[in-house]
Design an enzyme around this catalytic site. Structure first.
Site, mmCIF file in Angstrom:
data_model
loop_
_atom_site.group_PDB
_atom_site.id
_atom_site.type_symbol
_atom_site.label_atom_id
_atom_site.label_comp_id
_atom_site.label_asym_id
_atom_site.label_seq_id
_atom_site.Cartn_x
_atom_site.Cartn_y
_atom_site.Cartn_z
ATOM 1 N N ALA A 101 0.847 -1.200 0.000
ATOM 2 C CA ALA A 101 0.000 0.000 0.000
ATOM 3 C C ALA A 101 0.882 1.249 0.000
ATOM 4 O O ALA A 101 1.882 1.314 0.699
ATOM 5 C CB ALA A 101 -0.914 0.007 1.229
ATOM 6 N N HIS A 102 0.486 2.240 -0.801
ATOM 7 C CA HIS A 102 1.233 3.500 -0.876
ATOM 8 C C HIS A 102 0.893 4.387 0.314
ATOM 9 O O HIS A 102 -0.274 4.468 0.702
ATOM 10 C CB HIS A 102 0.855 4.274 -2.147
ATOM 11 C CG HIS A 102 1.322 3.627 -3.400
ATOM 12 N ND1 HIS A 102 0.622 2.613 -4.012
ATOM 13 C CD2 HIS A 102 2.415 3.854 -4.176
ATOM 14 C CE1 HIS A 102 1.271 2.242 -5.108
ATOM 15 N NE2 HIS A 102 2.357 2.971 -5.226
ATOM 16 N N ASP A 162 -11.547 -6.401 21.653
ATOM 17 C CA ASP A 162 -10.597 -6.245 22.751
ATOM 18 C C ASP A 162 -11.248 -5.662 23.999
ATOM 19 O O ASP A 162 -10.969 -6.088 25.113
ATOM 20 C CB ASP A 162 -9.432 -5.352 22.309
ATOM 21 C CG ASP A 162 -8.431 -5.129 23.426
ATOM 22 O OD1 ASP A 162 -7.919 -6.124 23.974
ATOM 23 O OD2 ASP A 162 -8.185 -3.961 23.766
#
Length: 159
Positions: free
Chosen positions: A76-77, A128
């Site tokens: 990913a850029h 979480d």
């Protein structure tokens, strides 16, 4: 047949070269669901979780993940996000929460991975924060709903 752009002609992994692409306005929307017990959902909705306001923390966690996508997804850029929004839909009847992440940018590459990462992290944050109440929670149906901009144009998921 569409070629896989993250591999060169020898099958080696590469980051796609976007040098010659035009900067365009782009948007992507992704969604996902977390299913849980009625008790866990009640703790979230009534803001009774011991770790705090679950949905607010999950919203912030998802948006933070949007900004860190290029650190998490190898090809990913790194891009300059211009907008990110993360919302939740509580479904009491089915004891689940749907996360929806919208990401906007003016760039040479799209933001589908950023929207998907934002949804994923927001759902993981929910897990979480209430896992002490329900370890059987299930994260499911993470998907791209919509994208627009760039050479490939518009995509809208058919229900």
């Amino acid at each position: 047949m569409t070629e896989l752009t993250h591999f060169d002609e020898n099958g080696n992994a590469r980051m796609v070269d976007v040098t010659e692409k035009s900067v365009t306005d782009r948007v992507a929307i992704a969604s996902g669901i977390i299913k849980m017990s009625e008790l866990a959902l009640s703790k979230i909705v009534n803001k009774e979780a011991k770790k705090g306001d679950v949905l607010t923390v999950a919203q912030v966690g998802g948006i933070m993940a949007v900004k860190k996508t290029s650190d998490l997804i190898p090809m990913a850029h790194p891009i300059g996000i211009t907008g990110a929004d993360l919302t939740f839909e509580v479904d009491r009847e089915n004891s689940q929460i749907k996360a929806i992440c919208t990401v906007k940018v003016s760039e040479k590459t799209g933001v589908e991975m950023e929207a998907l990462t934002g949804v994923s992290m927001s759902l993981l944050t929910i897990y979480d924060m209430v896992k002490a109440v329900d370890k059987t929670m299930e994260i499911t149906d993470i998907k791209l709903e919509y994208k627009d901009g760039g050479k490939s144009g518009k995509f809208k998921r058919n229900r």
